[in-house]
Scaffold this active site. Sequence first.
Site, PDB file in Angstrom:
ATOM      1  N   SER A 145      90.900  -4.076 140.720  1.00 58.23           N
ATOM      2  CA  SER A 145      92.253  -3.414 141.205  1.00 58.23           C
ATOM      3  C   SER A 145      92.429  -3.756 139.623  1.00 58.23           C
ATOM      4  CB  SER A 145      92.277  -2.878 142.361  1.00 58.23           C
ATOM      5  OG  SER A 145      93.784  -2.357 142.129  1.00 58.23           O
ATOM      6  N   TYR A 157      96.813  -8.080 150.149  1.00 58.45           N
ATOM      7  CA  TYR A 157      95.831  -6.642 149.709  1.00 58.45           C
ATOM      8  C   TYR A 157      95.478  -7.361 147.819  1.00 58.45           C
ATOM      9  CZ  TYR A 157      93.190  -3.387 147.237  1.00 58.45           C
ATOM     10  OH  TYR A 157      92.476  -2.529 145.769  1.00 58.45           O
ATOM     11  N   LYS A 183      92.280  -9.457 145.712  1.00 64.33           N
ATOM     12  CA  LYS A 183      91.189  -9.158 144.891  1.00 64.33           C
ATOM     13  C   LYS A 183      90.861  -9.910 144.175  1.00 64.33           C
ATOM     14  CE  LYS A 183      89.888  -4.775 145.477  1.00 64.33           C
ATOM     15  NZ  LYS A 183      88.134  -4.684 146.222  1.00 64.33           N
TER      16      LYS A 183
HETATM   17  C1  WQD Z   1     101.829   6.005 143.126  1.00 65.61           C
HETATM   18  C2  WQD Z   1     102.709   6.536 142.965  1.00 65.61           C
HETATM   19  C3  WQD Z   1     104.468   5.720 144.437  1.00 65.61           C
HETATM   20  C4  WQD Z   1     102.759   8.456 148.123  1.00 65.61           C
HETATM   21  C5  WQD Z   1      97.667   1.682 145.345  1.00 65.61           C
HETATM   22  C6  WQD Z   1      97.612   0.416 145.285  1.00 65.61           C
HETATM   23  C7  WQD Z   1      96.319   0.185 144.428  1.00 65.61           C
HETATM   24  C8  WQD Z   1      95.170   1.583 144.265  1.00 65.61           C
HETATM   25  C9  WQD Z   1      95.640   2.793 144.460  1.00 65.61           C
HETATM   26  C10 WQD Z   1      93.238   0.839 146.140  1.00 65.61           C
HETATM   27  C11 WQD Z   1     103.909   5.410 143.095  1.00 65.61           C
HETATM   28  C12 WQD Z   1     104.301   6.893 144.635  1.00 65.61           C
HETATM   29  C13 WQD Z   1     103.398   7.805 146.993  1.00 65.61           C
HETATM   30  C14 WQD Z   1     104.242   9.200 147.929  1.00 65.61           C
HETATM   31  C15 WQD Z   1     105.691   8.699 146.229  1.00 65.61           C
HETATM   32  N1  WQD Z   1      94.588   1.152 145.927  1.00 65.61           N
HETATM   33  N2  WQD Z   1     104.839   8.033 145.791  1.00 65.61           N
HETATM   34  N3  WQD Z   1     105.529   9.032 147.689  1.00 65.61           N
HETATM   35  O1  WQD Z   1     100.849   2.185 144.491  1.00 65.61           O
HETATM   36  O2  WQD Z   1     100.303   2.772 142.208  1.00 65.61           O
HETATM   37  O3  WQD Z   1      97.765   1.683 144.301  1.00 65.61           O
HETATM   38  O4  WQD Z   1      97.321   3.291 145.592  1.00 65.61           O
HETATM   39  O5  WQD Z   1      92.684  -0.120 144.944  1.00 65.61           O
HETATM   40  O6  WQD Z   1      95.537  -0.843 144.940  1.00 65.61           O
HETATM   41  O7  WQD Z   1      98.431  -0.378 145.408  1.00 65.61           O
HETATM   42  O8  WQD Z   1      99.441   4.744 144.406  1.00 65.61           O
HETATM   43  O9  WQD Z   1      99.362   6.552 144.815  1.00 65.61           O
HETATM   44  O10 WQD Z   1     100.841   4.643 147.031  1.00 65.61           O
HETATM   45  O11 WQD Z   1     101.572   5.731 144.406  1.00 65.61           O
HETATM   46  O12 WQD Z   1     106.308   8.904 145.577  1.00 65.61           O
HETATM   47  O13 WQD Z   1     104.361   9.706 149.365  1.00 65.61           O
HETATM   48  O14 WQD Z   1     103.237   7.334 143.787  1.00 65.61           O
HETATM   49  O15 WQD Z   1     105.935   5.361 144.279  1.00 65.61           O
HETATM   50  O16 WQD Z   1     105.146   5.215 141.799  1.00 65.61           O
HETATM   51  P1  WQD Z   1      99.809   2.668 143.706  1.00 65.61           P
HETATM   52  P2  WQD Z   1     100.236   5.310 145.400  1.00 65.61           P
END
Ligand code: WQD
Length: 340
Positions: A126, A151, A155
Amino acid sequence: MNKILVTGGLGFIGSHTVVELQNEGFEVVIIDDLSNSSIQVLDGITSITGKKPIFEKLDLKEKSKVEAFFKKYSDIKGVIHFAASKAVGESVQEPLLYYENNISTLVYLLKELKNMQEASFIFSSSCTVYGQADELPITENAPVKMAESPYGNTKQIGEEIISDTCKVLPNLKAIALRYFNPVGSHESANIGELPIGVPQNLVPFITQTAIGIREQLSVFGDDYPTPDGTCIRDYIHVVDLAKAHVIALKRLLENKNKSNFETFNLGTGTGSSVLEVIKSFEHVSGKKLNYKIVGRREGDVISAYADTSKANIDLGWKAALSLDDAMRSAWKWEQKVRKN
Ligand code: WQD
């Protein structure tokens, strides 16, 4: 026909990769413990390809079961290892659960590969290994930073375990694929993302809000130093991601790898803000999304998107699907899965 083991093959990225493996003529054996997936996904895969993968319900933490599996399937030519716990927030609350589930299982798998003539191993990694990178876009040479969560640490540790093992096992070759943000679903909408409980990730929360399961999307902060104030990510269509796994596996099976352990960033190379993702969804769905801006989420990096030139050149792979394609397919999947 080459037989390939896919661990976590009933999961979101795993199931899409099984479809692409079968499309390329591979015979697939899936191991899944069904702790974060559903057996119905097996029918979804079969409905797309017309070929039912072999399925073994198995918890990779049970070392003796892993040994018995490899005795039974001694003709496995390669392994794509997805099976792991992957909720960042949960990992902070339950670090030991993450270290046990994500690390001990990897060690048991690699111990079995020791006995194989030739072992090709693809590891699901990741972009979290980079944390907030100093330079954008992010290349594979960007420094691996102190993990922001257990997590992310699993990785990083996972990659180190594989790298160290490849140095001493001449028969083992491995590739770690560092995903950016996988989104979307297969065009058939027969498989897709099935988050259990309240989705942590942006796109499933958007589609569940649009279909009425969730009241309103909270946008975690619009005061970041970005053009529209919201965080930027590299949202890659899960089908593009799945195809990259097949290409990486073939690279190893055909001994085209440049070293016994390689890493590749898998993204589109383009960053999109949260508000741009919402706009894309509204455009493809024709629906107005109910959202509000709230405070920042702990641990979020400001911006992360991939430099994909290494994968473009060495793998000959480039993401072909757009953010709109991803949002369109995610919405089609959400509508279909709520009908059943
Ligand atoms: C994306 C953006 C949030 C939810 C994570 C893991 C990564 C991978 C993918 C496993 C951010 C914003 C999110 C919400 C929001 N997983 N957001 N409201 O955090 O980039 O990555 O998932 O491998 O390892 O870290 O993805 O989709 O959670 O967030 O505003 O209800 O959307 O703040 O900016 P992230 P995400």
